[in-house]
Design an enzyme around this catalytic site. Structure first.
Site, PDB file in Angstrom:
ATOM      1  N   SER A 134       0.965  -1.241   0.129  1.00 40.73           N
ATOM      2  CA  SER A 134       0.019   0.062   0.163  1.00 40.73           C
ATOM      3  C   SER A 134       1.063   1.369   0.070  1.00 40.73           C
ATOM      4  O   SER A 134       1.658   1.382  -0.859  1.00 40.73           O
ATOM      5  CB  SER A 134      -0.860  -0.039   1.140  1.00 40.73           C
ATOM      6  OG  SER A 134      -2.066   0.763   1.018  1.00 40.73           O
ATOM      7  N   ASP A 299      -8.474  -5.520  -6.147  1.00 43.09           N
ATOM      8  CA  ASP A 299      -8.219  -4.273  -5.355  1.00 43.09           C
ATOM      9  C   ASP A 299      -9.162  -2.981  -5.955  1.00 43.09           C
ATOM     10  O   ASP A 299      -9.023  -2.793  -7.041  1.00 43.09           O
ATOM     11  CB  ASP A 299      -6.780  -3.874  -5.426  1.00 43.09           C
ATOM     12  CG  ASP A 299      -6.270  -2.743  -4.503  1.00 43.09           C
ATOM     13  OD1 ASP A 299      -7.196  -1.972  -4.013  1.00 43.09           O
ATOM     14  OD2 ASP A 299      -5.235  -2.953  -3.841  1.00 43.09           O
ATOM     15  N   HIS A 328      -7.586  -5.140  -1.657  1.00 44.66           N
ATOM     16  CA  HIS A 328      -6.675  -4.552  -1.171  1.00 44.66           C
ATOM     17  C   HIS A 328      -5.716  -5.240  -0.006  1.00 44.66           C
ATOM     18  O   HIS A 328      -4.703  -5.363   0.073  1.00 44.66           O
ATOM     19  CB  HIS A 328      -6.854  -3.188  -0.879  1.00 44.66           C
ATOM     20  CG  HIS A 328      -5.657  -2.192  -0.563  1.00 44.66           C
ATOM     21  ND1 HIS A 328      -4.630  -2.158  -1.303  1.00 44.66           N
ATOM     22  CD2 HIS A 328      -5.285  -1.840   0.686  1.00 44.66           C
ATOM     23  CE1 HIS A 328      -3.799  -1.187  -0.650  1.00 44.66           C
ATOM     24  NE2 HIS A 328      -4.097  -1.142   0.355  1.00 44.66           N
TER      25      HIS A 328
END
Length: 352
Positions: A134, A299, A328
């Site tokens: 991330s 995601d 995600h």
């Protein structure tokens, strides 16, 4: 799901640290944790930055003697982002840069701070790998652009080299949840605005995992979380929202800290690295590392298409898509299947 907060990390003093947007963060500090030993020629180092709202212990699921990031072989450095509550942040910085007055920090700033730790404190000149999930992926890309001759390999997962407009808009919703209500007081609160954190958890819940995750009701039996060290099973959707999502943001997170990291994320763009004049493609073309990007199939805010687009400009770039319905949070360490998938790719990359 409450993490025990212990002083299991070290602190590197950055001093008066100049930031890209013109401010100077006085007496800045970078919190970090290391695993393994640095070898004699200082050639076995790996940097593994943290993610939005994450602390170094949230990264430790990818480190172990049975993992690619094996501390018997590598010296692994996990730096905590500026703004995360352990490194210099709104919640721990004295006036005049306390609370809502904390200056804007870019990905470039994050990596400059980390580079001072790596190069000046440890004397490391080459990195075997930089990796992260991330916002950790954003820092991975920034490392590869800022120090192309230093970074030999890069493995960003579930992240990007430039925050897309859609991603920016998603974060506007998170920002609205964090700043709404009377208790926020413009960021100068004395009492933790818990309602804001609960609302943030609710907003995030619809984005962290995919539609298929909810369709299959995976939250009722998510398996054993290597990151949290507990079994994740929630009988009802409301249990899942309260315990997993509200609980995450209520646990040691500060609203101003989250807003600081959110700004860093929203304005993420390696094209803003000095020397590239905002040219994102030119920055991608400068990367010398062997780079394998690992987006997750479903995601919702870092879709694989974005990484496929970026990869075409990276001389030695490749994309491997993480399969499954976790979206995600395929990169969170909470899924044993995804944990192995990511570890296998990193193992292959390090062996190359």
């Amino acid at each position: 799901m409450t993490a025990e907060f212990v002083q299991d990390y070290e602190t590197f003093t950055l001093g008066d640290f100049p930031l890209q947007h013109g401010d100077t963060l006085e007496d800045a500090k970078l919190a970090y944790k290391t695993f393994g030993e640095l070898n004699a020629d200082k050639s076995n180092a790996i940097v593994y930055p943290t993610w939005y709202s994450g602390f170094h212990w949230d990264n430790e699921w990818l480190v172990g003697e049975d993992m690619a990031l094996d501390p018997r072989k590598y010296f692994i450095i996990i730096p905590n982002m500026l703004g995360n509550g352990l490194s210099s942040s709104p919640s721990n910085t004295p006036p005049p840069h306390d609370k809502a007055n904390f200056p804007k920090v870019t990905f470039y700033d994050q990596v400059e701070a980390q580079h001072k730790l790596v190069a000046e404190h440890f004397g490391i000149e080459t990195l075997q790998l930089v990796t992260g999930w991330s916002m950790g992926a954003g820092q991975t890309y920034q490392w590869a652009v800022s120090y192309p001759d230093m970074v030999q390999r890069a493995a960003p997962f579930c992240g990007s080299s430039k925050t897309s407009e859609h991603n920016f808009v998603f974060l506007e919703g998170v920002k609205a949840a964090l700043t709404g209500g009377d208790s926020f007081k413009g960021g100068f609160y004395d009492v933790k605005p818990e309602d804001n954190l609960r609302r943030t958890g609710r907003v995030y819940a619809g984005w962290g995992f995919s539609q298929a995750f909810f369709w299959d009701r995976v939250y009722t039996d998510m398996g054993h979380s290597y990151r949290l060290g507990i079994d994740l099973a929630f009988p009802t959707l409301e249990d899942y929202l309260v315990q997993y999502w509200e609980g995450h943001f209520l646990d040691r997170r500060d609203v101003n800290d989250l807003l600081s990291m959110l700004w860093t994320w929203q304005y993420g763009d390696i094209g803003q690295t000095p020397g590239f004049d905002g040219d994102h493609v030119k920055a991608l073309q400068s990367i010398k590392a062997k780079l394998i990007a690992m987006p997750a199939l479903k995601d919702l805010y870092f879709p694989p298409e974005d990484e496929v687009y970026a990869s075409q400009y990276i001389p030695d770039g490749e994309v491997r898509v993480i399969p499954g319905v976790w979206g995600h949070f395929a990169g969170s360490g909470d899924s044993a299947v995804d944990r192995k998938w990511i570890d296998d790719v990193i193992r292959e990359l390090l062996a190359g």
